[in-house]
Write a protein that holds these residues in place. Structure first.
Motif, PDB file in Angstrom:
ATOM      1  N   TRP A 197      10.616  11.321  30.142  1.00  9.08           N
ATOM      2  CA  TRP A 197      10.368  11.663  31.542  1.00  9.08           C
ATOM      3  C   TRP A 197      10.472  10.407  32.393  1.00  9.08           C
ATOM      4  O   TRP A 197      10.121   9.308  31.974  1.00  9.08           O
ATOM      5  CB  TRP A 197       8.979  12.286  31.687  1.00  9.08           C
ATOM      6  CG  TRP A 197       8.852  13.559  30.928  1.00  9.08           C
ATOM      7  CD1 TRP A 197       8.368  13.720  29.669  1.00  9.08           C
ATOM      8  CD2 TRP A 197       9.268  14.863  31.351  1.00  9.08           C
ATOM      9  NE1 TRP A 197       8.447  15.044  29.281  1.00  9.08           N
ATOM     10  CE2 TRP A 197       8.996  15.764  30.302  1.00  9.08           C
ATOM     11  CE3 TRP A 197       9.843  15.363  32.522  1.00  9.08           C
ATOM     12  CZ2 TRP A 197       9.272  17.129  30.390  1.00  9.08           C
ATOM     13  CZ3 TRP A 197      10.115  16.726  32.610  1.00  9.08           C
ATOM     14  CH2 TRP A 197       9.827  17.589  31.548  1.00  9.08           C
ATOM     15  N   ALA A 198      10.936  10.599  33.614  1.00 11.25           N
ATOM     16  CA  ALA A 198      11.031   9.470  34.541  1.00 11.25           C
ATOM     17  C   ALA A 198       9.634   8.911  34.815  1.00 11.25           C
ATOM     18  O   ALA A 198       8.667   9.663  34.948  1.00 11.25           O
ATOM     19  CB  ALA A 198      11.672   9.935  35.850  1.00 11.25           C
ATOM     20  N   ALA A 199       9.534   7.595  34.867  1.00  8.37           N
ATOM     21  CA  ALA A 199       8.244   6.941  35.138  1.00  8.37           C
ATOM     22  C   ALA A 199       8.505   5.612  35.828  1.00  8.37           C
ATOM     23  O   ALA A 199       9.363   4.844  35.395  1.00  8.37           O
ATOM     24  CB  ALA A 199       7.468   6.724  33.844  1.00  8.37           C
ATOM     25  N   GLN A 248      19.056  11.341  35.364  1.00  9.57           N
ATOM     26  CA  GLN A 248      18.444  10.720  36.538  1.00  9.57           C
ATOM     27  C   GLN A 248      19.515  10.137  37.459  1.00  9.57           C
ATOM     28  O   GLN A 248      19.328  10.085  38.678  1.00  9.57           O
ATOM     29  CB  GLN A 248      17.465   9.635  36.102  1.00  9.57           C
ATOM     30  CG  GLN A 248      16.259  10.205  35.374  1.00  9.57           C
ATOM     31  CD  GLN A 248      15.275   9.131  34.952  1.00  9.57           C
ATOM     32  OE1 GLN A 248      15.170   8.081  35.567  1.00  9.57           O
ATOM     33  NE2 GLN A 248      14.559   9.396  33.870  1.00  9.57           N
ATOM     34  N   THR A 250      20.792  13.003  39.574  1.00  9.88           N
ATOM     35  CA  THR A 250      19.789  13.359  40.583  1.00  9.88           C
ATOM     36  C   THR A 250      19.754  12.325  41.693  1.00  9.88           C
ATOM     37  O   THR A 250      19.551  12.653  42.868  1.00  9.88           O
ATOM     38  CB  THR A 250      18.397  13.495  39.940  1.00  9.88           C
ATOM     39  OG1 THR A 250      18.446  14.557  38.975  1.00  9.88           O
ATOM     40  CG2 THR A 250      17.335  13.849  40.977  1.00  9.88           C
ATOM     41  N   ALA A 297      20.084  13.024  45.580  1.00  2.00           N
ATOM     42  CA  ALA A 297      19.071  12.536  46.528  1.00  2.00           C
ATOM     43  C   ALA A 297      19.742  11.792  47.673  1.00  2.00           C
ATOM     44  O   ALA A 297      19.323  11.903  48.833  1.00  2.00           O
ATOM     45  CB  ALA A 297      18.069  11.643  45.809  1.00  2.00           C
TER      46      ALA A 297
END
Lengths: 170, 121
Positions: A36-38, A143, A146, A150
């Motif tokens: 997961w992105a962090a 990501q 995305t 964005a």
């Protein structure tokens, strides 16, 4: 505001979807857990304009039309989009997304794409305006992809003079 | 969606994420989140409950307007009712583990097929 009985919490701990998905896919035989992105740093832009003067836009992960999806994964042929708020279909395409299909349904788009609620708040002067279009972004495993989406939504928001973005992931 | 939020904030646009997967959003790190402790699917309120939907959206806007620091999470004062969904969603037990593994093998086989015969990572 909801009555006290309605708003008292029943569970002190919320469901961890990171844990659930790791256990689910591990049990299925996938060895590598999803990363997961962090991030340590979090960008922050305080609201400087009164709500009553602010232009509010909605960003959704749902789509206008059916997109084929394979093997229960999100559709891979979806593109970031902008669409007029005055031309919303009765139902949005949500079937390929990982929402709880046993516990609920997505037949009422206001439960995740609150355009009528925001229009009412614009009509009664709580917010300045509902932006004339809303935005949709695919749920991506990448990501990088995305990030490109964005960028596009950022350009559209700048064009429209959006002050507040309400982001509603399904 | 959290990545979109971060991007817009960096661009100078105030954002708020209205969602039910609190840990995923907080792990990424966003400026503001309104957490709605519902099964995934209706973060803006129960279907057809216009009063609840309006109050959740209003609260989201209030949080957007008043938060003074990033990683602000507010929990909406609403309840789903039944709590069965908390354990039922993505549940793994003896009754479905065989089907899950079979589906995963099928999925991997199909991915190899669309990947020109090469194994997928």
């Amino acid at each position: 505001m909801a009555s006290r009985a309605d708003r008292q919490i029943s569970h002190r701990n919320f469901v961890s979807y990171i844990d659930k998905s790791r256990e689910y896919y591990s049990a299925s035989g996938f060895e590598q857990p999803y990363r997961w992105a962090a991030f340590n740093e979090v960008p922050f832009s305080p609201q400087t304009k009164p709500l009553a003067e602010s232009n509010v836009a909605v960003v959704t992960t749902t789509f206008l039309h059916h997109h084929d999806s394979a093997h229960g994964a999100p559709s891979t042929n979806k593109q970031v989009y902008a669409h007029p708020v005055t031309d919303v279909p009765d139902t949005m395409f949500t079937n390929d997304l990982s929402w709880d299909k046993q516990a609920t349904h997505t037949d009422d788009s206001e439960s995740f794409l609150p355009l009528q609620a925001l229009q009412q708040l614009a009509d009664n002067g709580t917010i300045g305006s509902l932006n004339h279009r809303f935005f949709g972004v695919p749920t991506e495993y990448s990501q990088r992809k995305t990030g490109l989406d964005a960028d596009q939504i950022g350009e559209w928001c700048a064009e429209d003079g959006v002050d507040i973005a309400l982001l509603v992931p399904l | 969606m959290s990545l979109v939020s971060r991007h817009l904030e960096a661009q100078g646009i105030t954002t708020i994420v209205v969602g039910s997967a609190r840990d995923i959003v907080e792990e990424c790190g966003v400026a503001r989140m309104l957490f709605v402790d519902f099964p995934l699917g209706n973060p803006c309120g129960k279907p057809s409950d216009r009063d609840m939907q309006r109050s959740i959206v209003s609260l989201a806007l209030d949080v957007a307007a008043t938060a003074i620091a990033p990683r602000t999470t507010v929990q909406a004062p609403v309840r789903w009712g039944s709590d069965d969904w908390r354990t039922a969603f993505m549940q793994v037990d003896d009754s479905n583990i065989g089907a899950l593994r079979a589906a995963a093998r099928y999925m991997c086989g199909a991915l190899v097929e669309v990947n020109g015969g090469k194994p997928v990572a």
